[in-house]
Scaffold this motif. Structure first.
Motif, PDB file in Angstrom:
ATOM      1  N   LEU A  76       0.814  -1.209   0.000  1.00 14.52           N
ATOM      2  CA  LEU A  76       0.000   0.000   0.000  1.00 14.52           C
ATOM      3  C   LEU A  76       0.852   1.265   0.000  1.00 14.52           C
ATOM      4  CD1 LEU A  76      -2.804  -0.973   2.567  1.00 14.52           C
ATOM      5  CD2 LEU A  76      -2.693  -1.416   0.101  1.00 14.52           C
ATOM      6  N   VAL A  77       2.062   1.196   0.559  1.00 15.88           N
ATOM      7  CA  VAL A  77       2.929   2.382   0.609  1.00 15.88           C
ATOM      8  C   VAL A  77       4.065   2.305  -0.403  1.00 15.88           C
ATOM      9  CG1 VAL A  77       2.404   2.693   3.059  1.00 15.88           C
ATOM     10  CG2 VAL A  77       4.497   1.506   2.410  1.00 15.88           C
ATOM     11  N   ALA A  78       4.333   1.112  -0.940  1.00 17.36           N
ATOM     12  CA  ALA A  78       5.459   0.942  -1.858  1.00 17.36           C
ATOM     13  C   ALA A  78       5.412   1.876  -3.071  1.00 17.36           C
ATOM     14  CB  ALA A  78       5.544  -0.510  -2.315  1.00 17.36           C
ATOM     15  N   PRO A  79       4.252   2.083  -3.715  1.00 15.52           N
ATOM     16  CA  PRO A  79       4.254   2.952  -4.897  1.00 15.52           C
ATOM     17  C   PRO A  79       4.743   4.368  -4.598  1.00 15.52           C
ATOM     18  CG  PRO A  79       2.205   1.703  -4.778  1.00 15.52           C
ATOM     19  CD  PRO A  79       2.913   1.499  -3.474  1.00 15.52           C
ATOM     20  N   ALA A  80       4.301   4.931  -3.477  1.00 17.13           N
ATOM     21  CA  ALA A  80       4.668   6.309  -3.149  1.00 17.13           C
ATOM     22  C   ALA A  80       6.147   6.433  -2.804  1.00 17.13           C
ATOM     23  CB  ALA A  80       3.825   6.815  -1.978  1.00 17.13           C
ATOM     24  N   LEU A  81       6.759   5.359  -2.268  1.00 14.87           N
ATOM     25  CA  LEU A  81       8.149   5.432  -1.828  1.00 14.87           C
ATOM     26  C   LEU A  81       9.136   4.979  -2.904  1.00 14.87           C
ATOM     27  CD1 LEU A  81       7.775   4.045   1.806  1.00 14.87           C
ATOM     28  CD2 LEU A  81       7.743   6.419   1.035  1.00 14.87           C
ATOM     29  N   LEU A  82       8.724   4.036  -3.732  1.00 10.61           N
ATOM     30  CA  LEU A  82       9.630   3.511  -4.756  1.00 10.61           C
ATOM     31  C   LEU A  82       9.454   4.200  -6.097  1.00 10.61           C
ATOM     32  CD1 LEU A  82       9.447  -0.338  -4.083  1.00 10.61           C
ATOM     33  CD2 LEU A  82      11.200   1.278  -3.325  1.00 10.61           C
TER      34      LEU A  82
ATOM     35  N   TRP B 258      -6.963  -5.449   0.925  1.00  3.66           N
ATOM     36  CA  TRP B 258      -5.656  -5.918   1.421  1.00  3.66           C
ATOM     37  C   TRP B 258      -5.679  -6.060   2.941  1.00  3.66           C
ATOM     38  CZ3 TRP B 258      -1.387  -8.368   0.315  1.00  3.66           C
ATOM     39  CH2 TRP B 258      -0.272  -8.250   1.158  1.00  3.66           C
ATOM     40  N   HIS B 259      -6.218  -5.059   3.624  1.00  2.00           N
ATOM     41  CA  HIS B 259      -6.305  -5.132   5.089  1.00  2.00           C
ATOM     42  C   HIS B 259      -7.104  -6.351   5.536  1.00  2.00           C
ATOM     43  CE1 HIS B 259      -4.246  -1.477   6.189  1.00  2.00           C
ATOM     44  NE2 HIS B 259      -5.042  -0.720   5.464  1.00  2.00           N
ATOM     45  N   ARG B 260      -8.186  -6.647   4.835  1.00  4.95           N
ATOM     46  CA  ARG B 260      -9.012  -7.797   5.197  1.00  4.95           C
ATOM     47  C   ARG B 260      -8.259  -9.099   4.985  1.00  4.95           C
ATOM     48  NH1 ARG B 260     -11.865  -9.874   6.841  1.00  4.95           N
ATOM     49  NH2 ARG B 260     -13.780 -10.382   5.737  1.00  4.95           N
TER      50      ARG B 260
ATOM     51  N   PRO C  25      -3.288 -11.040  -7.946  1.00  2.86           N
ATOM     52  CA  PRO C  25      -4.741 -11.062  -7.803  1.00  2.86           C
ATOM     53  C   PRO C  25      -5.112 -11.332  -6.335  1.00  2.86           C
ATOM     54  CG  PRO C  25      -3.999 -12.531  -9.561  1.00  2.86           C
ATOM     55  CD  PRO C  25      -2.787 -12.123  -8.807  1.00  2.86           C
ATOM     56  N   PRO C  26      -6.325 -10.952  -5.925  1.00  2.00           N
ATOM     57  CA  PRO C  26      -6.703 -11.140  -4.517  1.00  2.00           C
ATOM     58  C   PRO C  26      -6.544 -12.573  -4.022  1.00  2.00           C
ATOM     59  CG  PRO C  26      -8.317  -9.778  -5.638  1.00  2.00           C
ATOM     60  CD  PRO C  26      -7.376 -10.269  -6.691  1.00  2.00           C
ATOM     61  N   LYS C  27      -6.941 -13.548  -4.830  1.00  2.00           N
ATOM     62  CA  LYS C  27      -6.852 -14.943  -4.388  1.00  2.00           C
ATOM     63  C   LYS C  27      -5.405 -15.362  -4.175  1.00  2.00           C
ATOM     64  CE  LYS C  27      -8.525 -19.594  -5.469  1.00  2.00           C
ATOM     65  NZ  LYS C  27      -9.346 -20.410  -6.421  1.00  2.00           N
TER      66      LYS C  27
END
Length: 287
Positions: free
Chosen positions: A104-110, A174-176, A211-213
């Motif tokens: 969730l934070v990787a895009p903003a930092l990388l 993702w949190h779930r 993918p989610p699964k």
């Protein structure tokens, strides 16, 4: 802390350093490694549900090799699950700060989405250009691990870009998945966030990298792998982590590692992983 594992071909000897307290950036964890150059073959990397950034700055290069012998050296970035096929860490006399990033934070930092990585291991030079070399040079001049961790934290904070963001619906899914240890139904996730299954699959895959699964499968495997490494019986681990039976667990372990559960449980990577990322905290980052 020093980690040593003896093999027929020699011994892997790594020093492992951990920050005294969590950093200020949410969804970011760090550990430091120093290799003592014994010449032994490095351990197989066991997949885990985080984006990995390895900032290399030692006398020798950090090297990651895949099953067909292709090698990538120096500072690296790897997406969730490390892509298809097993990987091994090689090299001698390397020093590196390993950073685990929530997707969730990787895009903003990388500056790149985990979906663009597609699980692959890529050179940081290709992503950051000259900035990667400057990070290596600065880390090489700092002698103490706390100062290195502070330097990496400041570097990532300076790189934070608000234009890189994850959809709230994807973040909620993702949190779930993390909170449930991978024991979730994708249909239920789609209904919960108010999207169709197809839309959730598409957006989640593009932004998280799986993918989610498959993401749920990786989270569940990660928990089971550490339980097995701690000595848990396979049948009990399978039941406690949401597998249908022991055969189901066996299939997943083979899929992610190419190893049987008993062999994987003895892999040095899991032992050093529990040393570097203690089981008293989360085995992956949810934020």
């Amino acid at each position: 802390m020093r980690f040593t594992v003896r093999r027929r071909a020699g011994a892997i000897v790594w020093d492992v350093a951990r920050p005294a307290r969590p950093g200020r950036l949410p969804g970011v964890g760090m550990t430091g490694f120093r290799d003592h150059g014994t010449g032994a073959a490095g351990p197989q990397v066991i997949p885990h549900p985080a984006v990995t950034l390895a900032l290399d700055f030692g006398a020798g290069p950090l090297v990651v090799a895949d099953a067909v012998g292709r090698e990538r050296s120096g500072s690296l970035v790897a997406g969730l699950g490390f892509g298809p096929g097993p990987l091994w860490v090689r090299g001698a006399h390397f020093e590196a700060v390993q950073v685990r990033l929530s997707p969730l934070v990787a895009p903003a930092l990388l500056g790149i989405s985990p979906g663009e990585l597609d699980g692959a291991v890529v050179s940081l030079d290709g992503l950051w250009g000259r900035e990667a070399a400057r990070a290596r040079e600065r880390l090489a001049t700092v002698a103490a691990w706390p100062d290195r961790f502070a330097l990496v934290g400041a570097l990532l904070a300076d790189r934070r870009r608000t234009r890189w963001s994850v959809d709230p619906e994807v973040a909620r899914a993702w949190h779930r998945i993390v909170a449930g240890g991978g024991r979730v139904r994708v249909d239920g996730l789609a209904a919960e966030v108010g999207w169709s299954r197809k839309r959730l699959w598409t957006r989640f895959r593009a932004q998280i990298g799986l993918p989610p699964k498959q993401a749920a499968k990786l989270v569940r495997f990660d928990r089971a792998a550490h339980r097995l490494a701690a000595g848990g019986p396979a049948a009990r681990v399978a039941a406690d982590t949401g597998y249908a039976d022991q055969a189901h667990l066996h299939r997943d372990v083979m899929t992610f590692t190419g190893l049987t559960p008993a062999t994987m449980a003895g892999e040095p990577w899991l032992a050093v992983d529990d040393l570097a990322w203690p089981t008293t905290g989360p085995t992956h980052l949810s934020r």
